[in-house]
Scaffold this motif. Structure first.
Motif, PDB file in Angstrom:
ATOM      1  N   PRO A  22       1.811 -16.459  -1.797  1.00  0.00           N
ATOM      2  CA  PRO A  22       2.174 -17.848  -2.106  1.00  0.00           C
ATOM      3  C   PRO A  22       3.493 -17.972  -2.851  1.00  0.00           C
ATOM      4  O   PRO A  22       4.149 -19.015  -2.792  1.00  0.00           O
ATOM      5  N   GLU A  23       3.886 -16.915  -3.570  1.00  0.00           N
ATOM      6  CA  GLU A  23       5.156 -16.930  -4.302  1.00  0.00           C
ATOM      7  C   GLU A  23       6.336 -16.512  -3.440  1.00  0.00           C
ATOM      8  O   GLU A  23       7.478 -16.484  -3.906  1.00  0.00           O
ATOM      9  N   GLY A  24       6.067 -16.159  -2.166  1.00  0.00           N
ATOM     10  CA  GLY A  24       7.148 -15.784  -1.263  1.00  0.00           C
ATOM     11  C   GLY A  24       7.472 -14.310  -1.238  1.00  0.00           C
ATOM     12  O   GLY A  24       8.497 -13.909  -0.660  1.00  0.00           O
ATOM     13  N   GLN A  25       6.640 -13.469  -1.826  1.00  0.00           N
ATOM     14  CA  GLN A  25       6.850 -12.023  -1.767  1.00  0.00           C
ATOM     15  C   GLN A  25       6.244 -11.470  -0.481  1.00  0.00           C
ATOM     16  O   GLN A  25       5.185 -11.906  -0.036  1.00  0.00           O
ATOM     17  N   LEU A  26       6.926 -10.487   0.108  1.00  0.00           N
ATOM     18  CA  LEU A  26       6.472  -9.852   1.344  1.00  0.00           C
ATOM     19  C   LEU A  26       6.003  -8.431   1.034  1.00  0.00           C
ATOM     20  O   LEU A  26       6.744  -7.651   0.419  1.00  0.00           O
ATOM     21  N   TRP A  27       4.782  -8.117   1.465  1.00  0.00           N
ATOM     22  CA  TRP A  27       4.210  -6.804   1.212  1.00  0.00           C
ATOM     23  C   TRP A  27       3.690  -6.186   2.508  1.00  0.00           C
ATOM     24  O   TRP A  27       3.229  -6.889   3.406  1.00  0.00           O
ATOM     25  N   LEU A  28       3.767  -4.863   2.546  1.00  0.00           N
ATOM     26  CA  LEU A  28       3.272  -4.083   3.680  1.00  0.00           C
ATOM     27  C   LEU A  28       2.229  -3.098   3.186  1.00  0.00           C
ATOM     28  O   LEU A  28       2.476  -2.339   2.245  1.00  0.00           O
ATOM     29  N   CYS A  29       1.032  -3.121   3.809  1.00  0.00           N
ATOM     30  CA  CYS A  29       0.055  -2.068   3.539  1.00  0.00           C
ATOM     31  C   CYS A  29      -0.047  -1.178   4.772  1.00  0.00           C
ATOM     32  O   CYS A  29       0.180  -1.628   5.899  1.00  0.00           O
ATOM     33  N   TYR A  30      -0.382   0.079   4.567  1.00  0.00           N
ATOM     34  CA  TYR A  30      -0.438   1.028   5.679  1.00  0.00           C
ATOM     35  C   TYR A  30      -1.266   2.241   5.263  1.00  0.00           C
ATOM     36  O   TYR A  30      -1.561   2.435   4.084  1.00  0.00           O
ATOM     37  N   GLY A  31      -1.625   3.043   6.248  1.00  0.00           N
ATOM     38  CA  GLY A  31      -2.367   4.272   5.965  1.00  0.00           C
ATOM     39  C   GLY A  31      -3.619   4.399   6.816  1.00  0.00           C
ATOM     40  O   GLY A  31      -4.082   3.440   7.443  1.00  0.00           O
ATOM     41  N   THR A  32      -4.180   5.605   6.836  1.00  0.00           N
ATOM     42  CA  THR A  32      -5.390   5.886   7.605  1.00  0.00           C
ATOM     43  C   THR A  32      -6.344   6.739   6.785  1.00  0.00           C
ATOM     44  O   THR A  32      -6.099   7.063   5.620  1.00  0.00           O
ATOM     45  N   TYR A  33      -7.414   7.159   7.450  1.00  0.00           N
ATOM     46  CA  TYR A  33      -8.394   8.042   6.839  1.00  0.00           C
ATOM     47  C   TYR A  33      -7.794   9.377   6.399  1.00  0.00           C
ATOM     48  O   TYR A  33      -8.390  10.094   5.608  1.00  0.00           O
ATOM     49  N   PHE A  34      -6.636   9.709   6.919  1.00  0.00           N
ATOM     50  CA  PHE A  34      -6.045  11.000   6.593  1.00  0.00           C
ATOM     51  C   PHE A  34      -5.420  11.022   5.208  1.00  0.00           C
ATOM     52  O   PHE A  34      -4.673  11.929   4.878  1.00  0.00           O
ATOM     53  N   GLY A  35      -5.703  10.031   4.403  1.00  0.00           N
ATOM     54  CA  GLY A  35      -5.189   9.965   3.043  1.00  0.00           C
ATOM     55  C   GLY A  35      -5.410   8.583   2.462  1.00  0.00           C
ATOM     56  O   GLY A  35      -6.341   7.877   2.824  1.00  0.00           O
ATOM     57  N   ASN A  36      -4.525   8.193   1.558  1.00  0.00           N
ATOM     58  CA  ASN A  36      -4.654   6.898   0.887  1.00  0.00           C
ATOM     59  C   ASN A  36      -4.081   5.756   1.711  1.00  0.00           C
ATOM     60  O   ASN A  36      -3.211   5.948   2.558  1.00  0.00           O
ATOM     61  N   ILE A  37      -4.589   4.557   1.448  1.00  0.00           N
ATOM     62  CA  ILE A  37      -3.935   3.339   1.899  1.00  0.00           C
ATOM     63  C   ILE A  37      -2.910   2.977   0.837  1.00  0.00           C
ATOM     64  O   ILE A  37      -3.197   3.008  -0.366  1.00  0.00           O
ATOM     65  N   ARG A  38      -1.709   2.611   1.269  1.00  0.00           N
ATOM     66  CA  ARG A  38      -0.637   2.308   0.344  1.00  0.00           C
ATOM     67  C   ARG A  38      -0.080   0.916   0.592  1.00  0.00           C
ATOM     68  O   ARG A  38      -0.216   0.356   1.684  1.00  0.00           O
ATOM     69  N   ILE A  39       0.569   0.368  -0.435  1.00  0.00           N
ATOM     70  CA  ILE A  39       1.233  -0.919  -0.335  1.00  0.00           C
ATOM     71  C   ILE A  39       2.641  -0.785  -0.895  1.00  0.00           C
ATOM     72  O   ILE A  39       2.873  -0.080  -1.886  1.00  0.00           O
ATOM     73  N   VAL A  40       3.582  -1.449  -0.231  1.00  0.00           N
ATOM     74  CA  VAL A  40       4.973  -1.408  -0.647  1.00  0.00           C
ATOM     75  C   VAL A  40       5.582  -2.782  -0.417  1.00  0.00           C
ATOM     76  O   VAL A  40       5.181  -3.515   0.497  1.00  0.00           O
ATOM     77  N   GLU A  41       6.530  -3.177  -1.271  1.00  0.00           N
ATOM     78  CA  GLU A  41       7.142  -4.495  -1.154  1.00  0.00           C
ATOM     79  C   GLU A  41       8.364  -4.442  -0.249  1.00  0.00           C
ATOM     80  O   GLU A  41       9.193  -3.531  -0.336  1.00  0.00           O
ATOM     81  N   LEU A  42       8.484  -5.469   0.618  1.00  0.00           N
ATOM     82  CA  LEU A  42       9.626  -5.616   1.505  1.00  0.00           C
ATOM     83  C   LEU A  42      10.415  -6.857   1.119  1.00  0.00           C
ATOM     84  O   LEU A  42       9.920  -7.748   0.415  1.00  0.00           O
ATOM     85  N   ASP A  43      11.637  -6.917   1.609  1.00  0.00           N
ATOM     86  CA  ASP A  43      12.481  -8.085   1.387  1.00  0.00           C
ATOM     87  C   ASP A  43      12.181  -9.116   2.480  1.00  0.00           C
ATOM     88  O   ASP A  43      12.375  -8.822   3.664  1.00  0.00           O
ATOM     89  N   PRO A  44      11.719 -10.324   2.125  1.00  0.00           N
ATOM     90  CA  PRO A  44      11.359 -11.304   3.152  1.00  0.00           C
ATOM     91  C   PRO A  44      12.552 -11.849   3.932  1.00  0.00           C
ATOM     92  O   PRO A  44      12.378 -12.485   4.976  1.00  0.00           O
ATOM     93  N   GLU A  45      13.766 -11.613   3.449  1.00  0.00           N
ATOM     94  CA  GLU A  45      14.954 -12.058   4.168  1.00  0.00           C
ATOM     95  C   GLU A  45      15.392 -11.049   5.217  1.00  0.00           C
ATOM     96  O   GLU A  45      15.834 -11.424   6.306  1.00  0.00           O
ATOM     97  N   THR A  46      15.249  -9.764   4.892  1.00  0.00           N
ATOM     98  CA  THR A  46      15.761  -8.720   5.784  1.00  0.00           C
ATOM     99  C   THR A  46      14.656  -7.923   6.483  1.00  0.00           C
ATOM    100  O   THR A  46      14.904  -7.329   7.536  1.00  0.00           O
TER     101      THR A  46
END
Length: 490
Positions: free
Chosen positions: A149-173
């Motif tokens: 809601p604040e306009g931040q863009l986030w990406l989560c990713y990962g599989t059973y082969f380890g942890n699920i992770r989250i990282v912030e992306l730039d919503p403009e680029t």
């Protein structure tokens, strides 16, 4: 994407062979062939989803899907999100056994449109936003995107082969934010997605095994947090980083392996989840797209059930009165005894329900008015709801006809925004009904069209303005006048 390389490659080959370019040849009843679908995205009146292998699916009415979307880069398990007037697509180039072990790479790219026939259609060059080297405790695959809601863009990713992770992306680029370090948020799941609801972020993860057809155990679980980076706690206090997760949807009687959750908000109180079944038993065990309503129960998302044909009472949430044809009440004959002279030892005898044959002869000819009344399981209060798939549909269902049980008398919208029962069903748009389960478990019921009003209706619904008066008015989730309960009888 938990599988070995050979099985995954075979799954990709089987699920993404060309199925014909003509829409008519590919039309499905809401379950077209796809694996690892992205969240549904609307573009110029059509809905799109992308899957593993580079292709995808499109629908103009929400029900009949066909192949056609284009996504370069191949790879696996994409996601798509609209930001402003552009679409951001994230996908995994390798990982999960796709030609690179667990050396995963997640990339993003933009497009102004998802329609490959649009002159503006052109993807930007893909850029890498996450990766794994094959030795660390994460496999960079199965992208999931959220714009907060604040306009931040986030990406989560990962599989059973380890942890699920989250990282912030730039919503403009669409690039990874400079200096942003990925955070571990979950284990024992994959194909994750993030959504926001009522002050909480929910992490939806796919648990179980995939890519084994009718023996796949995929199911979707979730946890929630006040922060987009977690910790994500389930309904009994378990952290998803420790293996927690509340069930959202698992298998059904004729379909198993629910995976790759996506959420679409169609209207206030009207939400759906998209995912795939690893195996649809009625379609040779193929992997198919599925759509179900989302119900929010005690603050947790759960899947509503696929609406079934049958005989129903249609009951107003406003008061509890039932929809009925306005005909004269026919009394049931009953041999009665005064309650204070009743013999408690006298055997009881069942009383048969009133039948259509007993009352239909006194009903007037022609159109019947429709009203609301106390439900007594009488023939004029029982409605048969039947799918009419040849009339098209919407996200989650085909249109339905609603007839008085045992007759062809069909519920129809009128030009003066009321409803009536016409003598027979003709297939007219005013006699077709859109039935959607709302997030509180009730239903909204909309005619496909209002006589004299151009276009497909998406806002005017069956509405109770008084205890006995059903009319057609704009849908409003905040009032029980817009809501109905469908009680199945047969």
């Amino acid at each position: 994407m938990k599988t070995i390389y050979k099985i995954l490659v075979l799954a990709v080959v089987l699920n993404f062979l060309p199925l014909g370019g003509l829409r008519g040849a590919f039309a499905q009843s809401g379950q077209p062939w796809i694996h690892d679908p992205s969240t549904l995205a609307e573009c110029d009146g059509k809905w799109y989803t992308f899957g593993t292998g580079g292709g995808g699916l499109c629908t103009e009415d929400g029900w009949h899907w066909y192949s056609g979307p284009v996504r370069p880069g191949g790879g696996a398990a994409p996601d798509v999100i609209k930001i402003g007037d552009r679409y951001l697509v994230a996908y995994s180039a390798t990982g999960g056994g796709l030609g690179g072990g667990h050396n995963g790479r997640v990339l993003t790219m933009w497009n102004e449109t998802l329609d490959p026939n649009d002159p503006r259609f052109k993807y930007t060059e893909a850029v890498e936003v996450a990766q794994s080297d094959g030795d660390e405790d994460c496999d960079a695959i199965d992208a999931g995107l959220i714009l907060t809601p604040e306009g931040q863009l986030w990406l989560c990713y990962g599989t059973y082969f380890g942890n699920i992770r989250i990282v912030e992306l730039d919503p403009e680029t669409g690039y990874r934010k400079d200096g942003n370090i990925a955070t571990d948020i979950s284990i024992d799941c994959e194909a994750t997605d993030l959504i926001y609801h009522d002050g909480y972020y929910y992490l939806l993860g796919t648990h179980g095994t995939c890519c084994d057809g009718v023996n796949s155990t995929y199911n979707i679980v979730c946890g929630r947090s006040k922060s987009v980076t977690g910790p994500f706690i389930d309904n009994v206090g378990r952290d998803m980083a420790q293996g927690g997760g509340k069930m959202v949807i698992n298998g059904e009687r004729r379909a198993v392996g629910a995976g790759h959750f996506g959420r679409t908000i169609l209207d206030e109180g009207v939400e759906i989840m998209s995912f795939h079944w690893e195996a649809d038993f009625d379609r040779s065990g193929r992997s198919v797209l599925a759509v179900r309503p989302i119900i929010w129960k005690k603050g947790w998302p759960v899947a509503g059930e696929k609406f079934q044909e049958g005989i129903y009472q249609v009951q107003s949430e406003r008061h509890g009165y039932a929809l009925e044809a306005a005909v004269d009440f026919v009394r049931l004959e009953q041999q009665r005894q005064s309650w204070f002279r009743m013999d408690p030892n006298e055997p009881t005898k069942p009383i048969a329900n009133q039948t259509l044959e007993e009352v239909q002869g006194v009903w007037p000819e022609g159109n019947l008015e429709v009203r609301l009344g106390d439900y007594m399981s009488r023939p004029h209060q029982r409605w048969t709801i039947t799918a009419v798939p040849e009339a098209g549909g919407y996200l989650s269902n085909p249109y339905f006809k609603i007839t008085i049980a045992g007759t062809d008398k069909a519920l129809a919208a009128t030009a003066d925004y009321t409803v009536e029962a016409v003598p027979s069903f003709t297939g007219a748009d005013s006699q077709l009904w859109r039935i959607e389960q709302l997030t509180d478990g009730t239903f909204r019921i909309l005619p496909k069209a209002i006589p004299g009003v151009e276009g497909i209706n998406t806002k005017i619904c069956l509405y109770s303005i008084a205890d006995s008066s059903p009319v057609l008015q704009p849908y409003d989730f905040s009032t029980d006048n817009s809501k109905w309960n469908l009680r199945r009888e047969e």
